[in-house]
Design an enzyme around this catalytic site. Sequence first.
Site, PDB file in Angstrom:
ATOM      1  CG  HIS A  69      21.321 -74.172  38.365  1.00 21.51           C
ATOM      2  ND1 HIS A  69      22.615 -75.249  37.089  1.00 21.51           N
ATOM      3  CD2 HIS A  69      20.315 -74.122  37.577  1.00 21.51           C
ATOM      4  CE1 HIS A  69      21.395 -74.780  36.383  1.00 21.51           C
ATOM      5  NE2 HIS A  69      19.886 -74.388  36.352  1.00 21.51           N
ATOM      6  CG  ASP A 187      19.269 -74.604  32.580  1.00 18.95           C
ATOM      7  OD1 ASP A 187      19.560 -73.482  33.891  1.00 18.95           O
ATOM      8  OD2 ASP A 187      17.889 -75.607  32.218  1.00 18.95           O
ATOM      9  CD  GLU A 221      18.251 -76.371  38.401  1.00 12.96           C
ATOM     10  OE1 GLU A 221      16.413 -75.799  38.370  1.00 12.96           O
ATOM     11  OE2 GLU A 221      19.161 -76.581  37.590  1.00 12.96           O
ATOM     12  CD  GLU A 222      20.325 -78.883  35.149  1.00  6.97           C
ATOM     13  OE1 GLU A 222      18.684 -79.667  34.946  1.00  6.97           O
ATOM     14  OE2 GLU A 222      19.949 -77.917  34.458  1.00  6.97           O
ATOM     15  CG  ASP A 241      17.274 -71.629  36.243  1.00  4.15           C
ATOM     16  OD1 ASP A 241      17.299 -71.878  35.257  1.00  4.15           O
ATOM     17  OD2 ASP A 241      16.976 -72.263  36.980  1.00  4.15           O
ATOM     18  CG  HIS A 322      16.966 -79.647  30.707  1.00  3.96           C
ATOM     19  ND1 HIS A 322      16.899 -80.371  31.208  1.00  3.96           N
ATOM     20  CD2 HIS A 322      17.656 -78.745  31.042  1.00  3.96           C
ATOM     21  CE1 HIS A 322      16.444 -79.888  32.073  1.00  3.96           C
ATOM     22  NE2 HIS A 322      18.029 -78.803  32.220  1.00  3.96           N
TER      23      HIS A 322
END
Length: 345
Positions: A69, A187, A221-222, A241, A322
Amino acid sequence: MSFELNEKRYLEELEKELAIDSVTGQYHELQDYLVKEIEALGFKTSTLHKGGIIADIGGEGNPLLITAHGDTIGMMVRHINDDGTIKVCKVGGLYAYHSERENVRVHTRSGKVITGCVQRKNASVHVTENELNEEVADFDKNSFVVLDEDVKSADDVRKLGIEIGDYVAIEPRYTFSNGYIKSHFVDDKALVAVLMELLHAVKDGSVKLSRKVYIYISFYEEIGHGGANVPSDVKDYLAVDIACIGPEQTSSERKVSVFCKDSRFPYNLDMIRELEEAGRKSGADYVPDIFTPHYGTDADPALVAGFDIRHAAIGPGTRASHGYERTHIDGIKNTYKLMAEYVTM
């Protein structure tokens, strides 16, 4: 057979992608860039109406979709305060303490980009030491964007072109040191760049596909629905991922993880076995791992949407998910080796 990633080309590609802001929903610039790069390699692309790229990269039979993503977590302008600071709300799983003191870019409707940073309302240890030490960073209460402009009122901010709903992106702060990749948004741009390496290898013939393969770059995706779009003939779905590192995890920055389960579902047992076999054949340094209670990949929504497919996921061990994330080039190389082997088996 051992498949080797071109480290120099990979790092150059990663840095280019990281430089393009792409908070979930803000996909246009990165999508345009990736479409141009993929088509320059000779592959045809199609784009989703909501945003997303699908490329048929060749092969015949038993179609496999591999996804990474391109969207990232970030912020959006929630309210313009009377003093010229900006209240923001998060987009995706961003916490205020991960963005505090970070430089940001506010993207206005007109396309103008205005810089600033995230700070506390009471940010000076010399003046408000107790408040700074005792208060938890919180977008609703005490963490705001301070613009790099001479603004003293909400009207001053609006005169710059900033309005409610404008995207606010954190500068990635990418660096590569002693094999370690450090940046916001490892990510998942680190894995989008891995898919670009696979395209180079298919083009130059060093990877010969044993089945039909699609590449899918999603941009939602998030927030949970990026992977819900699947070409009708796909049989297997592989998400690429990050593998989150933690106290009870086997994942390592220098290895590739084969996901057994996440917070939603177990992954397909037969695909897990096939991926582990690909790891052994390729010489990739891999480990199995489980990611609960707050993790999922783009492969999950495809099953929720009702597609009759097998699904699996792999990726490099990554610290501080994150936040200001870190992985190692060895983990990237092992991910590439395993994936390249899998599409040739």
